[in-house]
Design a protein around this motif. Structure first.
Motif, PDB file in Angstrom:
ATOM      1  N   GLU A 185      -3.863   0.774  -7.925  1.00 19.81           N
ATOM      2  CA  GLU A 185      -4.049   1.942  -8.790  1.00 19.81           C
ATOM      3  C   GLU A 185      -3.515   3.203  -8.115  1.00 19.81           C
ATOM      4  O   GLU A 185      -2.904   4.054  -8.768  1.00 19.81           O
ATOM      5  N   THR A 186      -3.724   3.335  -6.815  1.00 19.89           N
ATOM      6  CA  THR A 186      -3.195   4.499  -6.105  1.00 19.89           C
ATOM      7  C   THR A 186      -1.675   4.525  -6.152  1.00 19.89           C
ATOM      8  O   THR A 186      -1.063   5.580  -6.393  1.00 19.89           O
ATOM      9  N   THR A 227      -8.074   6.790  -1.746  1.00 19.90           N
ATOM     10  CA  THR A 227      -7.567   6.211  -2.981  1.00 19.90           C
ATOM     11  C   THR A 227      -7.469   7.303  -4.040  1.00 19.90           C
ATOM     12  O   THR A 227      -8.122   8.353  -3.944  1.00 19.90           O
ATOM     13  N   LEU A 228      -6.658   7.052  -5.039  1.00 18.60           N
ATOM     14  CA  LEU A 228      -6.491   7.989  -6.142  1.00 18.60           C
ATOM     15  C   LEU A 228      -6.956   7.332  -7.435  1.00 18.60           C
ATOM     16  O   LEU A 228      -6.652   6.165  -7.690  1.00 18.60           O
ATOM     17  N   THR A 229      -7.660   8.099  -8.252  1.00 19.43           N
ATOM     18  CA  THR A 229      -8.071   7.619  -9.570  1.00 19.43           C
ATOM     19  C   THR A 229      -7.347   8.353 -10.687  1.00 19.43           C
ATOM     20  O   THR A 229      -7.584   8.114 -11.861  1.00 19.43           O
ATOM     21  N   ALA A 230      -6.436   9.250 -10.306  1.00 18.53           N
ATOM     22  CA  ALA A 230      -5.607   9.996 -11.256  1.00 18.53           C
ATOM     23  C   ALA A 230      -4.382  10.492 -10.500  1.00 18.53           C
ATOM     24  O   ALA A 230      -4.406  10.605  -9.273  1.00 18.53           O
ATOM     25  N   PRO A 231      -3.307  10.785 -11.208  1.00 20.06           N
ATOM     26  CA  PRO A 231      -2.135  11.309 -10.508  1.00 20.06           C
ATOM     27  C   PRO A 231      -2.455  12.627  -9.816  1.00 20.06           C
ATOM     28  O   PRO A 231      -3.268  13.421 -10.311  1.00 20.06           O
ATOM     29  N   HIS A 234       0.856  -1.185   0.000  1.00 19.63           N
ATOM     30  CA  HIS A 234       0.000   0.000   0.000  1.00 19.63           C
ATOM     31  C   HIS A 234       0.892   1.234   0.000  1.00 19.63           C
ATOM     32  O   HIS A 234       2.118   1.125  -0.027  1.00 19.63           O
ATOM     33  N   SER A 235       0.286   2.399   0.025  1.00 23.13           N
ATOM     34  CA  SER A 235       1.015   3.613  -0.332  1.00 23.13           C
ATOM     35  C   SER A 235       1.351   4.538   0.827  1.00 23.13           C
ATOM     36  O   SER A 235       1.723   5.692   0.599  1.00 23.13           O
ATOM     37  N   PRO A 282      -1.771   8.646   0.635  1.00 24.47           N
ATOM     38  CA  PRO A 282      -2.860   7.886   1.269  1.00 24.47           C
ATOM     39  C   PRO A 282      -2.612   6.389   1.152  1.00 24.47           C
ATOM     40  O   PRO A 282      -1.775   5.934   0.360  1.00 24.47           O
ATOM     41  N   GLU A 283      -3.373   5.635   1.934  1.00 25.98           N
ATOM     42  CA  GLU A 283      -3.219   4.175   1.898  1.00 25.98           C
ATOM     43  C   GLU A 283      -3.435   3.613   0.505  1.00 25.98           C
ATOM     44  O   GLU A 283      -2.625   2.848  -0.009  1.00 25.98           O
TER      45      GLU A 283
END
Length: 341
Positions: A143-144, A195-199, A119-120, A211-212
């Motif tokens: 994806e993140t 979560t991220l769906t884009a940079p 994870h991030s 974020p996680e």
């Protein structure tokens, strides 16, 4: 990372495998292996490269591992720079700037082909952008993780996005991706979720920019016959996702709270009571790897070990250190009389 009760600080026989492996310790500058001399043997050379047909495991602290298979290297959650955030000093600062020490990183990583990221959070991903850009290694993560690494300048074509359930063949090293969960504090809350769906619009600069981004576990199998190692980056899991994996080694994150119902017995049962259980993510990850591991005083490592012994008495528990390389010889069923003890 793990959580604390306030949402900041984490509260934080060798058994001979009948199938295929022997686990042993090769101490770096230390004379005493972690395993019983009656069942394992210590290699006599410092940090010797694994021989053909073998695999070795070196703990990088936190949940990180370096796995070498026939001269090829896989990294899991490599966090080596280990800068201070105040987390262990009672003054956690979310605005702490991210740091990276390239020379220090290079001392520990070798020449990795693959980097697995659970994870991030910063104590899992902060050094990964440099490793990816400097080595060309393929990064496997969520994806993140993908979007964050792109923001750091990593080539998008170098990153493989996975969700859980994938089985990846890296020319003789098999990686099973396992959908997993992050730990929670006593209020049953996640640390730094999202979560991220884009940079992101700007390059991440602080630990709060990471974020996680959902959590994964991985099972890495060397060659066609093992050994197999289950790798966790946080102390929770999906029981259905791990059931049936049956790893030889399980690198298990020590729980930061009791928020997860019967964490240890459920996990060990689902994994098929692994031959060796290695507790991870119990150390103070703001102290350098050049020092011996220091426990996070809020983590109940002894209680975790006791639970493993109670719930899976056939499993051997190995508490790792930073200066030992652990070997798993895929071609030997037991030490021979000619091997050093």
């Amino acid at each position: 990372m793990n959580d604390d009760t306030e949402g900041q600080r984490p509260k934080r026989r060798m058994q001979v495998f009948g199938r295929r492996t022997v686990l042993r310790g090769a101490a770096l500058g230390a004379a005493t292996p972690l395993f019983s001399a009656t069942t394992t043997h210590a290699e006599t050379t410092a940090h010797r490269a694994p021989t053909a047909g073998s695999a070795s495991f070196r703990w990088l602290g936190t949940s990180g591992w370096r796995i070498d298979v026939d001269g090829r290297t896989v990294l899991f959650d490599p966090y080596i720079t280990r800068f201070k955030t105040g987390l262990f000093d009672g003054g956690f600062t979310p605005g702490t700037k991210l740091r990276c020490d390239p020379d220090l990183i290079q001392e520990h990583i070798g020449h990795p082909e693959v980097v697995l990221v659970s994870h991030s959070h910063w104590d899992h991903i902060a050094d990964v952008p440099h490793i990816a850009k400097s080595t060309g290694a393929r990064v496997v993560g969520t994806e993140t993780t993908f979007h964050l690494l792109v923001a750091f300048g990593v080539d998008p074509g170098q990153i493989s996005v996975v969700k859980g359930g994938e089985v990846l063949d890296f020319a003789g090293i098999t990686v099973e991706v396992v959908s997993s969960l992050h730990s929670r504090n006593k209020q049953h809350s996640y640390f730094a979720p999202g979560t991220l769906t884009a940079p992101p619009t700007a390059t991440p600069r602080t630990i709060s920019d990471l974020p996680e981004g959902d959590t994964l576990a991985f099972q890495v199998t060397a060659g066609s016959g093992g050994p197999s190692a289950f790798l966790m980056g946080a102390s929770d899991f999906s029981e259905r996702a791990v059931r049936g994996l049956s790893p030889d080694l399980a690198m298990v994150a020590v729980p930061s709270s009791t928020a997860t119902f019967r964490y240890v017995p459920r996990l060990l049962r689902a994994l098929g009571e692994p031959g060796v259980v290695v507790p991870v993510h119990w150390d103070n990850f703001e102290k350098p790897l050049s020092e011996p591991p220091r426990r996070d005083p809020a983590m109940d490592l002894d209680g975790f070990v006791a639970q493993v012994h109670q719930m899976s008495p056939a499993s051997r528990v190995v508490v790792p250190d930073y200066r030992t390389t652990y070997g798993a010889d895929m071609r030997a069923a037991a030490p021979t009389a000619s091997e050093p003890s």
